[in-house]
Design a protein around this motif. Sequence first.
Motif, short mmCIF file in Angstrom:
data_model
loop_
_atom_site.label_atom_id
_atom_site.label_comp_id
_atom_site.label_asym_id
_atom_site.label_seq_id
_atom_site.Cartn_x
_atom_site.Cartn_y
_atom_site.Cartn_z
N ALA A 120 -30.26 103.64 30.25
CA ALA A 120 -31.16 103.23 31.33
C ALA A 120 -31.42 101.75 31.18
O ALA A 120 -31.40 101.21 30.07
CB ALA A 120 -32.47 104.01 31.26
N ARG A 121 -31.67 101.08 32.32
CA ARG A 121 -31.97 99.65 32.28
C ARG A 121 -32.62 99.21 33.58
O ARG A 121 -32.47 99.86 34.61
CB ARG A 121 -30.70 98.83 32.02
CG ARG A 121 -29.76 98.78 33.22
CD ARG A 121 -28.43 98.19 32.86
NE ARG A 121 -27.61 99.18 32.19
CZ ARG A 121 -26.37 98.99 31.78
NH1 ARG A 121 -25.81 97.85 31.93
NH2 ARG A 121 -25.70 99.94 31.20
N ALA A 122 -33.33 98.08 33.51
CA ALA A 122 -33.93 97.48 34.69
C ALA A 122 -34.18 96.01 34.39
O ALA A 122 -34.39 95.62 33.24
CB ALA A 122 -35.25 98.17 35.07
N GLY A 123 -34.14 95.19 35.43
CA GLY A 123 -34.41 93.78 35.26
C GLY A 123 -33.17 92.93 35.39
O GLY A 123 -32.17 93.35 35.97
N HIS A 124 -33.24 91.74 34.82
CA HIS A 124 -32.16 90.76 34.93
C HIS A 124 -31.09 91.06 33.88
O HIS A 124 -31.15 90.58 32.76
CB HIS A 124 -32.72 89.35 34.74
CG HIS A 124 -31.71 88.28 34.93
ND1 HIS A 124 -31.27 87.88 36.17
CD2 HIS A 124 -31.03 87.53 34.04
CE1 HIS A 124 -30.39 86.92 36.04
NE2 HIS A 124 -30.22 86.69 34.75
N ASP A 125 -30.11 91.86 34.26
CA ASP A 125 -29.07 92.30 33.32
C ASP A 125 -27.83 91.41 33.44
O ASP A 125 -27.39 90.79 32.47
CB ASP A 125 -28.72 93.76 33.61
CG ASP A 125 -27.66 94.31 32.67
OD1 ASP A 125 -27.26 93.59 31.73
OD2 ASP A 125 -27.22 95.44 32.87
N ASP A 126 -27.25 91.34 34.62
CA ASP A 126 -26.07 90.51 34.88
C ASP A 126 -24.95 90.78 33.88
O ASP A 126 -24.30 89.86 33.38
CB ASP A 126 -26.48 89.03 34.86
CG ASP A 126 -25.38 88.11 35.38
OD1 ASP A 126 -24.57 88.56 36.20
OD2 ASP A 126 -25.33 86.94 34.93
#
Length: 200
Positions: free
Chosen positions: A57-63
């Motif tokens: 899972a992840r959220a935000g500025h990943d790029d």
Amino acid sequence: NRALQARNECNAALLGAPDEAAFLDQVCHTLVSTGGYRLAWVGVPLQDEGRRIRPVARAGHDDGYVDSLRLTWADAEGGRGPSGRCLRTRRPYTSHNTAQDPAMAPWREAALSRGFASSAAFPLLHQDAALGALMVYSSAPEAFDDDEVALLTALARDVGFGLGTLRLRAAQAAAEKAIQQANLALEAGSARLRSLLASM
């Protein structure tokens, strides 16, 4: 205040979470939107030969940052950063300054180019087992003071409990489904046997 509010919202997310993936996704989104962190992601330890860490899972500025990490929780080069240490020791680890922390050397350039000036890793514990690691990144160095770490550690403890509860719930549902299928198969077999006996 933001960290405390994020903790409360993450606890509330557990009540309505249909499954583990949705719950962890909501935790990451809450940390970014409410907590004000630049990136949040969760990785789980694999029990394979390389002891890899798989992001779930992840959220935000990943790029593309999380997918590029190639992390392990073994005591090797890819496992001496925050997430590897956190999973191996089952204790939080804070990197106060990405530009200066030697443990961040393998990921420093990629992290700084995305504005990750500091980070912290928190174990998701359930019954003394590390089910995963919660990684949180800030755009400011020294962003994780003692109070913030204490709140995020408590949040991670809540998430670990929630994760364990959801896994138990899923295992119980799977067991109940298997029992229902076995009962249906038994009933079908009994019906065939009765039919066979009746035709003799």
